[in-house]
Design a protein around this motif. Structure first.
Motif, short mmCIF file in Angstrom:
data_model
loop_
_atom_site.label_atom_id
_atom_site.label_comp_id
_atom_site.label_asym_id
_atom_site.label_seq_id
_atom_site.Cartn_x
_atom_site.Cartn_y
_atom_site.Cartn_z
N UNK A 155 0.83 -1.30 -0.07
CA UNK A 155 0.09 0.16 0.11
C UNK A 155 0.81 1.14 0.13
N UNK A 156 1.87 1.41 0.73
CA UNK A 156 2.94 2.57 0.79
C UNK A 156 3.41 2.60 -0.49
N UNK A 157 3.75 1.53 -0.96
CA UNK A 157 4.49 1.45 -2.40
C UNK A 157 3.59 2.20 -3.44
N UNK A 158 2.40 1.61 -3.37
CA UNK A 158 1.22 2.30 -4.23
C UNK A 158 1.15 3.71 -3.96
N UNK A 159 1.03 4.22 -3.13
CA UNK A 159 0.82 5.79 -2.61
C UNK A 159 2.09 6.25 -3.11
N UNK A 160 3.15 5.80 -2.84
CA UNK A 160 4.35 6.71 -3.47
C UNK A 160 4.42 6.74 -4.93
N UNK A 161 4.20 5.44 -5.67
CA UNK A 161 4.02 5.62 -7.08
C UNK A 161 2.74 6.46 -7.83
N UNK A 162 1.76 6.33 -6.99
CA UNK A 162 0.61 7.30 -7.58
C UNK A 162 0.86 8.84 -7.37
N UNK A 163 1.66 9.20 -6.33
CA UNK A 163 1.72 10.35 -6.07
C UNK A 163 3.04 11.00 -6.82
N UNK A 164 3.76 10.22 -7.38
CA UNK A 164 4.89 10.59 -8.50
C UNK A 164 4.00 10.59 -9.82
N UNK A 189 0.87 11.55 -10.29
CA UNK A 189 0.07 12.63 -10.31
C UNK A 189 1.11 14.07 -10.48
N UNK A 190 2.24 13.74 -10.02
CA UNK A 190 3.28 15.06 -9.87
C UNK A 190 3.71 14.88 -11.39
N UNK A 191 3.95 14.03 -12.06
CA UNK A 191 4.66 14.13 -13.30
C UNK A 191 3.31 14.62 -14.18
N UNK A 194 1.65 19.06 -14.72
CA UNK A 194 1.67 20.23 -15.94
C UNK A 194 0.92 19.96 -17.09
N UNK A 195 0.47 18.83 -17.37
CA UNK A 195 -0.57 18.85 -18.73
C UNK A 195 -1.96 18.63 -18.38
N UNK A 196 -2.46 18.70 -17.12
CA UNK A 196 -3.60 18.61 -16.92
C UNK A 196 -4.28 20.06 -16.81
N UNK A 197 -4.21 20.46 -18.06
CA UNK A 197 -4.65 22.02 -18.06
C UNK A 197 -6.38 22.06 -18.57
N UNK A 198 -6.82 22.60 -17.62
CA UNK A 198 -8.50 22.92 -17.65
C UNK A 198 -8.75 24.09 -18.60
N UNK A 202 4.72 4.04 -16.07
CA UNK A 202 4.18 3.44 -15.09
C UNK A 202 3.53 2.22 -15.20
N UNK A 203 2.74 2.04 -16.05
CA UNK A 203 2.14 0.74 -16.28
C UNK A 203 3.15 -0.51 -16.70
N UNK A 204 4.46 -0.13 -17.01
CA UNK A 204 5.60 -1.08 -17.12
C UNK A 204 6.36 -1.56 -15.84
N UNK A 205 6.03 -0.52 -14.89
CA UNK A 205 6.64 -0.95 -13.52
C UNK A 205 6.03 -2.41 -12.76
N UNK A 206 6.76 -2.69 -12.04
CA UNK A 206 6.31 -3.85 -11.32
C UNK A 206 5.18 -3.47 -10.47
N UNK A 207 4.41 -4.33 -10.12
CA UNK A 207 3.22 -4.16 -9.15
C UNK A 207 3.86 -3.93 -7.91
N UNK A 208 3.14 -3.01 -6.88
CA UNK A 208 3.50 -2.83 -5.51
C UNK A 208 3.70 -4.42 -4.84
#
Length: 107
Positions: free
Chosen positions: A30-39, A41-43, A46-50, A74-80
């Motif tokens: 769960x911790x790894x998943x949260x870290x990957x999700x925040x990374x 979202x951070x990346x 800049x592209x989420x232009x409303x 991110x889809x290519x990374x190993x699962x948490x």
């Protein structure tokens, strides 16, 4: 993605209680998943232009090629869960069991 078997004897040889280890691996996953999700979202930020007052619904949901490339990375990374199991096997993290808090819950 193919199924990756886990050598259960490796995990069992490192502990007295397998169930606690499995619970700890789940928490670490769960911790790894949260870290990957925040990374991610951070990346993608800049592209989420409303677009204000879009002429059509298509303009409101613009997708940039960079977004697709980041998502595929991110889809290519190993699962948490796999990362958590491998980290435990390599002794990259440890978990501690607090006896006093469990004793008070059992009452």
């Amino acid at each position: 993605m193919s199924i990756r078997p886990v050598d259960f004897e490796d995990i069992q040889s490192q502990t007295d209680n397998v169930y606690e280890v499995v619970a700890a691996m789940g928490l670490r996953a769960k911790e790894i998943n949260e870290e990957q999700r925040s990374e991610l979202e951070e990346e993608l930020a800049p592209y989420q232009v409303k677009v204000k007052n879009p002429a059509s619904e298509g303009e409101a949901d613009k997708v940039f090629p960079e977004q697709v490339a980041i998502a595929q990375k991110y889809e290519g990374k190993l699962k948490p869960t796999i990362l958590s199991i491998e980290q435990y096997k390599n002794k990259e993290y440890r978990f501690y069991y607090n006896e006093s808090s469990v004793a008070s819950r059992r009452r």
